[in-house]
Design a protein around this motif. Structure first.
Motif, mmCIF file in Angstrom:
data_model
loop_
_atom_site.group_PDB
_atom_site.id
_atom_site.type_symbol
_atom_site.label_atom_id
_atom_site.label_comp_id
_atom_site.label_asym_id
_atom_site.label_seq_id
_atom_site.Cartn_x
_atom_site.Cartn_y
_atom_site.Cartn_z
ATOM 1 N N PHE A 10 0.803 -1.248 -0.018
ATOM 2 C CA PHE A 10 0.008 -0.121 -0.012
ATOM 3 C C PHE A 10 0.816 1.087 0.077
ATOM 4 C CE2 PHE A 10 -2.696 -3.223 1.773
ATOM 5 C CZ PHE A 10 -3.871 -3.096 1.419
ATOM 6 N N PRO A 11 1.149 1.919 -0.961
ATOM 7 C CA PRO A 11 1.941 3.124 -1.147
ATOM 8 C C PRO A 11 1.171 4.378 -0.351
ATOM 9 C CG PRO A 11 0.786 2.845 -3.098
ATOM 10 C CD PRO A 11 0.603 1.606 -2.321
ATOM 11 N N ARG A 12 2.082 5.149 -0.022
ATOM 12 C CA ARG A 12 1.442 6.453 0.702
ATOM 13 C C ARG A 12 0.206 6.941 -0.091
ATOM 14 N NH1 ARG A 12 5.697 10.949 1.771
ATOM 15 N NH2 ARG A 12 6.176 10.889 -0.328
ATOM 16 N N ALA A 13 0.103 7.076 -1.260
ATOM 17 C CA ALA A 13 -1.011 7.510 -1.746
ATOM 18 C C ALA A 13 -2.415 6.768 -1.756
ATOM 19 C CB ALA A 13 -0.584 7.791 -3.321
ATOM 20 N N ASP A 14 -2.121 5.432 -1.230
ATOM 21 C CA ASP A 14 -3.113 4.445 -0.933
ATOM 22 C C ASP A 14 -3.732 4.429 0.545
ATOM 23 O OD1 ASP A 14 -4.168 3.667 -3.308
ATOM 24 O OD2 ASP A 14 -3.243 1.586 -3.392
#
Length: 321
Positions: free
Chosen positions: A109-113
């Motif tokens: 889960f990247p930061r944008a998610d």
């Protein structure tokens, strides 16, 4: 009054309304019903769709029956549709993680998610049936984020799940965290603290774990790992950390800047290096007797068993920041 009596009153009331065209208040008055009898009869007739709520008049039995059957058909249609969706979910999606990679499944889960990650955390908290474990390093918590976490935890505890949380000792220097530690424990969360928490980690039923992607960057995203063979090993490490951790009341609270003087901070820093009273006194330009008194007071406040331990513990608690 039992149910059969209520049915009799409702039937008598409906019969009069239907035969004489009276409204419910008019028929009830003619029958000499009490307020309680009227309310129970009204509820009964409303449930059977035999009362028009707007006009308080009787509805034809055939029309009420047709309306009830129509509602039942709609409910049945929804139930069948839900059954079909559930069957499709079980048949086509339930085994996807296992098919994709055996016992272990990893998702990034990247930061944008962050929104999707929070949704996943909510789902896992709600689905947990046995235990939720957490490692929480120091972070920039706000009352809003702590309230959201508390609400999620209440749901988990309400399902009979054991919740344990490990926090860094330095976090207790934050009055907000100390306040919420009290709230968590009041609701049944087991809380302990340790000198060092290396990363953020959540473990659900020893089968699924969410771990911070980069221990040095809270904003770098997170990794979800599922699979008992992998997560059970992570949980074993957590158990060791828990066993060696301290209860919150065993850790002195960190005073704020108004309570800890610059001189006290300087003494603690030098204590952490192993300096003697005489060396500290020369460094600060005060008498050795003054330093001896300060060291004694600070050691007692920190619950330390030695001078050096007092300096180290103060550093870990953030007293020297």
């Amino acid at each position: 009054m039992d149910d059969s009596t209520d049915d009799g009153v409702a039937q008598a009331l409906y019969a009069r309304m239907h035969s004489r065209g009276e409204s419910l208040p008019e028929a009830a008055q003619s029958l000499g019903l009490t307020v309680e009898e009227i309310e129970r009869a009204r509820d009964q007739l409303t449930r059977l769709n035999l009362l028009n709520p707007g006009t308080q008049t009787a509805v034809n039995v055939a029309a009420a029956l047709a309306r009830t059957l129509q509602r039942s058909h709609r409910a049945l249609d929804r139930l069948v549709e839900q059954h079909v969706r559930t069957a499709a979910l079980a048949q086509h999606y339930l085994d996807l993680p296992r098919q994709a990679g055996g016992d272990a499944h990893v998702e990034f889960f990247p930061r944008a998610d962050r929104a999707r990650l929070n949704q996943r955390i909510d789902e896992l908290a709600e689905l947990s049936s046995h235990e939720v474990l957490g490692l929480q390093p120091p972070a920039n918590w706000t009352r809003e984020t702590l309230e959201a976490g508390l609400a999620r935890t209440k749901v988990t505890l309400g399902n009979g799940v054991r919740v344990r949380a490990l926090y860094a000792q330095i976090s207790l220097s934050n009055p907000l965290i100390r306040e919420y530690v009290g709230h968590w424990r009041q609701h049944g969360v087991e809380v302990r603290v340790a000198p060092v928490i290396p990363t953020r980690l959540l473990i659900y039923d020893r089968h699924t774990a969410i771990v911070q992607a980069d221990p040095d960057d809270l904003e770098a995203g997170a990794v979800l790992i599922s699979g008992a063979s992998v997560v059970s090993s992570i949980a074993a490490i957590y158990d060791y950390c828990w066993m060696t951790a301290s209860e919150p009341e065993d850790v002195p609270g960190s005073p704020d800047g108004s309570d800890l003087t610059d001189q006290q901070r300087a003494v603690l820093r030098l204590l952490a290096t192993g300096a003697k009273d005489s060396a500290i006194a020369r460094s600060l330009g005060v008498s050795t007797r003054t330093i001896t008194r300060l060291v004694s007071e600070l050691t007692a406040a920190l619950g330390a068993s030695s001078r050096f331990q007092a300096g180290v513990r103060a550093a870990r608690l953030g007293w020297l920041d």
